[in-house]
Design a protein around this motif. Structure first.
Motif, PDB file in Angstrom:
ATOM      1  N   ASP A  93       0.797  -1.227   0.000  1.00 17.99           N
ATOM      2  CA  ASP A  93       0.000   0.000   0.000  1.00 17.99           C
ATOM      3  C   ASP A  93       0.832   1.280   0.000  1.00 17.99           C
ATOM      4  O   ASP A  93       0.297   2.378   0.147  1.00 17.99           O
ATOM      5  CB  ASP A  93      -0.972   0.007   1.183  1.00 17.99           C
ATOM      6  CG  ASP A  93      -0.263   0.040   2.542  1.00 17.99           C
ATOM      7  OD1 ASP A  93       0.976   0.204   2.586  1.00 17.99           O
ATOM      8  OD2 ASP A  93      -0.960  -0.092   3.571  1.00 17.99           O
ATOM      9  N   GLY A  94       2.137   1.135  -0.169  1.00 19.33           N
ATOM     10  CA  GLY A  94       3.035   2.282  -0.143  1.00 19.33           C
ATOM     11  C   GLY A  94       3.871   2.335   1.121  1.00 19.33           C
ATOM     12  O   GLY A  94       4.919   2.984   1.157  1.00 19.33           O
ATOM     13  N   GLU A  95       3.409   1.615   2.156  1.00 15.59           N
ATOM     14  CA  GLU A  95       4.138   1.589   3.423  1.00 15.59           C
ATOM     15  C   GLU A  95       4.370   0.171   3.925  1.00 15.59           C
ATOM     16  O   GLU A  95       5.415  -0.141   4.482  1.00 15.59           O
ATOM     17  CB  GLU A  95       3.367   2.376   4.491  1.00 15.59           C
ATOM     18  CG  GLU A  95       3.251   3.869   4.177  1.00 15.59           C
ATOM     19  CD  GLU A  95       2.508   4.625   5.260  1.00 15.59           C
ATOM     20  OE1 GLU A  95       2.026   3.964   6.222  1.00 15.59           O
ATOM     21  OE2 GLU A  95       2.399   5.855   5.150  1.00 15.59           O
ATOM     22  N   LYS A  96       3.380  -0.683   3.739  1.00 16.51           N
ATOM     23  CA  LYS A  96       3.522  -2.072   4.216  1.00 16.51           C
ATOM     24  C   LYS A  96       2.924  -3.025   3.184  1.00 16.51           C
ATOM     25  O   LYS A  96       2.066  -2.659   2.372  1.00 16.51           O
ATOM     26  CB  LYS A  96       2.842  -2.264   5.573  1.00 16.51           C
ATOM     27  CG  LYS A  96       1.347  -2.037   5.562  1.00 16.51           C
ATOM     28  CD  LYS A  96       0.770  -2.186   6.949  1.00 16.51           C
ATOM     29  CE  LYS A  96      -0.745  -2.011   6.965  1.00 16.51           C
ATOM     30  NZ  LYS A  96      -1.180  -0.699   6.486  1.00 16.51           N
ATOM     31  N   GLY A  97       3.397  -4.264   3.250  1.00 18.78           N
ATOM     32  CA  GLY A  97       2.922  -5.263   2.308  1.00 18.78           C
ATOM     33  C   GLY A  97       2.292  -6.447   3.008  1.00 18.78           C
ATOM     34  O   GLY A  97       2.510  -6.679   4.196  1.00 18.78           O
ATOM     35  N   TRP A  98       1.495  -7.195   2.280  1.00 15.58           N
ATOM     36  CA  TRP A  98       0.843  -8.383   2.812  1.00 15.58           C
ATOM     37  C   TRP A  98       0.816  -9.469   1.746  1.00 15.58           C
ATOM     38  O   TRP A  98       0.983  -9.207   0.565  1.00 15.58           O
ATOM     39  CB  TRP A  98      -0.587  -8.070   3.262  1.00 15.58           C
ATOM     40  CG  TRP A  98      -1.529  -7.775   2.130  1.00 15.58           C
ATOM     41  CD1 TRP A  98      -2.277  -8.671   1.412  1.00 15.58           C
ATOM     42  CD2 TRP A  98      -1.815  -6.496   1.545  1.00 15.58           C
ATOM     43  NE1 TRP A  98      -2.999  -8.042   0.434  1.00 15.58           N
ATOM     44  CE2 TRP A  98      -2.730  -6.698   0.496  1.00 15.58           C
ATOM     45  CE3 TRP A  98      -1.371  -5.198   1.811  1.00 15.58           C
ATOM     46  CZ2 TRP A  98      -3.212  -5.649  -0.286  1.00 15.58           C
ATOM     47  CZ3 TRP A  98      -1.862  -4.152   1.034  1.00 15.58           C
ATOM     48  CH2 TRP A  98      -2.782  -4.384  -0.001  1.00 15.58           C
ATOM     49  N   ILE A  99       0.593 -10.697   2.201  1.00 18.04           N
ATOM     50  CA  ILE A  99       0.470 -11.816   1.278  1.00 18.04           C
ATOM     51  C   ILE A  99      -0.413 -12.890   1.902  1.00 18.04           C
ATOM     52  O   ILE A  99      -0.313 -13.179   3.092  1.00 18.04           O
ATOM     53  CB  ILE A  99       1.869 -12.392   0.909  1.00 18.04           C
ATOM     54  CG1 ILE A  99       1.728 -13.515  -0.120  1.00 18.04           C
ATOM     55  CG2 ILE A  99       2.614 -12.865   2.147  1.00 18.04           C
ATOM     56  CD1 ILE A  99       3.053 -13.902  -0.752  1.00 18.04           C
ATOM     57  N   ASP A 100      -1.306 -13.419   1.100  1.00 17.91           N
ATOM     58  CA  ASP A 100      -2.187 -14.505   1.531  1.00 17.91           C
ATOM     59  C   ASP A 100      -2.144 -15.576   0.440  1.00 17.91           C
ATOM     60  O   ASP A 100      -2.552 -15.340  -0.687  1.00 17.91           O
ATOM     61  CB  ASP A 100      -3.618 -13.987   1.715  1.00 17.91           C
ATOM     62  CG  ASP A 100      -4.566 -15.072   2.233  1.00 17.91           C
ATOM     63  OD1 ASP A 100      -4.138 -16.243   2.333  1.00 17.91           O
ATOM     64  OD2 ASP A 100      -5.727 -14.748   2.526  1.00 17.91           O
ATOM     65  N   GLN A 101      -1.627 -16.737   0.775  1.00 15.61           N
ATOM     66  CA  GLN A 101      -1.533 -17.841  -0.172  1.00 15.61           C
ATOM     67  C   GLN A 101      -2.548 -18.938   0.168  1.00 15.61           C
ATOM     68  O   GLN A 101      -2.314 -20.103  -0.079  1.00 15.61           O
ATOM     69  CB  GLN A 101      -0.119 -18.401  -0.192  1.00 15.61           C
ATOM     70  CG  GLN A 101       0.898 -17.385  -0.707  1.00 15.61           C
ATOM     71  CD  GLN A 101       2.309 -17.927  -0.747  1.00 15.61           C
ATOM     72  OE1 GLN A 101       2.769 -18.570   0.196  1.00 15.61           O
ATOM     73  NE2 GLN A 101       3.005 -17.659  -1.832  1.00 15.61           N
ATOM     74  N   GLY A 102      -3.688 -18.492   0.707  1.00 15.29           N
ATOM     75  CA  GLY A 102      -4.742 -19.435   1.044  1.00 15.29           C
ATOM     76  C   GLY A 102      -4.698 -19.920   2.471  1.00 15.29           C
ATOM     77  O   GLY A 102      -5.513 -20.753   2.880  1.00 15.29           O
ATOM     78  N   GLN A 103      -3.738 -19.392   3.257  1.00 14.10           N
ATOM     79  CA  GLN A 103      -3.601 -19.824   4.646  1.00 14.10           C
ATOM     80  C   GLN A 103      -3.733 -18.647   5.607  1.00 14.10           C
ATOM     81  O   GLN A 103      -3.252 -18.702   6.729  1.00 14.10           O
ATOM     82  CB  GLN A 103      -2.249 -20.531   4.837  1.00 14.10           C
ATOM     83  CG  GLN A 103      -2.109 -21.775   3.978  1.00 14.10           C
ATOM     84  CD  GLN A 103      -0.744 -22.409   4.081  1.00 14.10           C
ATOM     85  OE1 GLN A 103       0.244 -21.723   4.348  1.00 14.10           O
ATOM     86  NE2 GLN A 103      -0.675 -23.713   3.882  1.00 14.10           N
ATOM     87  N   GLY A 104      -4.380 -17.577   5.147  1.00 13.69           N
ATOM     88  CA  GLY A 104      -4.557 -16.405   5.993  1.00 13.69           C
ATOM     89  C   GLY A 104      -3.564 -15.306   5.659  1.00 13.69           C
ATOM     90  O   GLY A 104      -2.481 -15.559   5.118  1.00 13.69           O
ATOM     91  N   MET A 105      -3.935 -14.067   5.968  1.00 16.39           N
ATOM     92  CA  MET A 105      -3.105 -12.916   5.664  1.00 16.39           C
ATOM     93  C   MET A 105      -1.849 -12.890   6.534  1.00 16.39           C
ATOM     94  O   MET A 105      -1.905 -13.096   7.746  1.00 16.39           O
ATOM     95  CB  MET A 105      -3.929 -11.639   5.884  1.00 16.39           C
ATOM     96  CG  MET A 105      -3.436 -10.435   5.108  1.00 16.39           C
ATOM     97  SD  MET A 105      -3.617 -10.627   3.322  1.00 16.39           S
ATOM     98  CE  MET A 105      -5.390 -10.737   3.160  1.00 16.39           C
TER      99      MET A 105
END
Length: 232
Positions: A93-105
């Motif tokens: 988002d410009g400051e932090k990143g996230w990833i969800d591969q089907g097992q939750g954020m």
């Protein structure tokens, strides 16, 4: 006489090597040709964002689904791959990143987030080699069956990248990125024109498991809706 002939032959061979080396382009020249090939820096400079939509094929698992990727200046990104059985969602988002591969954020890995955090001044930033801390033309070699210039690059975040550019067309053929988890290879194929800009519509991400093929069928330019860049 024989010794003189040997020395003469060696001198000719060395001269040829020197001339071949002298013919190698600079990093800037390689990027200048790449910029021209994809529509020119002026055309890309005005781009504030981009959206790609198409298909994703996970070849080693034998499954396919939909793919969409959105980006916006200076450093926002969102990618969603919906395979039906699992949905992969990652963004920055410009400051932090996230990833969800089907097992939750989960928080995006620090190395990837650090790289994405580097801001782009404009839409043509990817055509500017000065964004790298170090850049060198290693030489010419065959890459994926094509004669290519091989470039060794180090990003300002410390990421090591090797890029290959087609000697004839100037187009980027692929990248090999060194990460803490090993090397990741991306191939760029099937360049097509969208709004007078050339885009690689097929990106093949190669790993030890197999290939992930992302194919863009629709490419649009303009700042995507801000909602895309909010963590779910």
């Amino acid at each position: 006489m024989r010794q003189f002939a040997t020395v003469a032959v060696a001198a000719v061979l060395m001269g040829g090597a020197i001339r071949a080396e002298a013919q190698a382009p600079t990093v800037q020249q390689v990027y200048d040709k790449f910029a021209t090939a994809v529509g020119g820096r002026d055309a890309w400079k005005a781009v504030t964002g981009r959206s790609d939509k198409g298909t994703a094929d996970i070849t080693f698992a034998g499954i396919s689904g939909s793919y969409e990727r959105h980006s916006a200046l200076p450093n926002k990104m969102r990618m969603i791959i919906d395979l039906g059985v699992v949905k992969i969602d990652q963004g920055f988002d410009g400051e932090k990143g996230w990833i969800d591969q089907g097992q939750g954020m989960q928080p995006m890995p620090a190395e990837q987030a650090k790289d994405l955090a580097e801001p782009s001044a404009d839409g043509a930033s990817f055509l500017d080699p000065s964004r790298y801390a170090k850049a060198t033309v290693v030489g010419k070699e065959t890459f994926e069956g094509a004669e290519a210039w091989k470039l060794s690059l180090v990003s300002k975040s410390g990421r090591e990248v090797t890029e290959y550019f087609d000697v004839t067309s100037g187009l980027r053929l692929g990248t090999v990125t060194t990460t803490p988890m090993g090397q990741q290879t991306a191939l760029y194929k099937d360049y097509k024109e969208f709004e007078k800009k050339l885009v690689a519509t097929k990106i093949i991400q190669r790993s030890g498991q197999g290939d992930v093929i992302l194919t863009s069928q629709i490419v649009t330019f303009g700042t995507p809706d801000a909602a895309y860049f909010k963590q779910p």
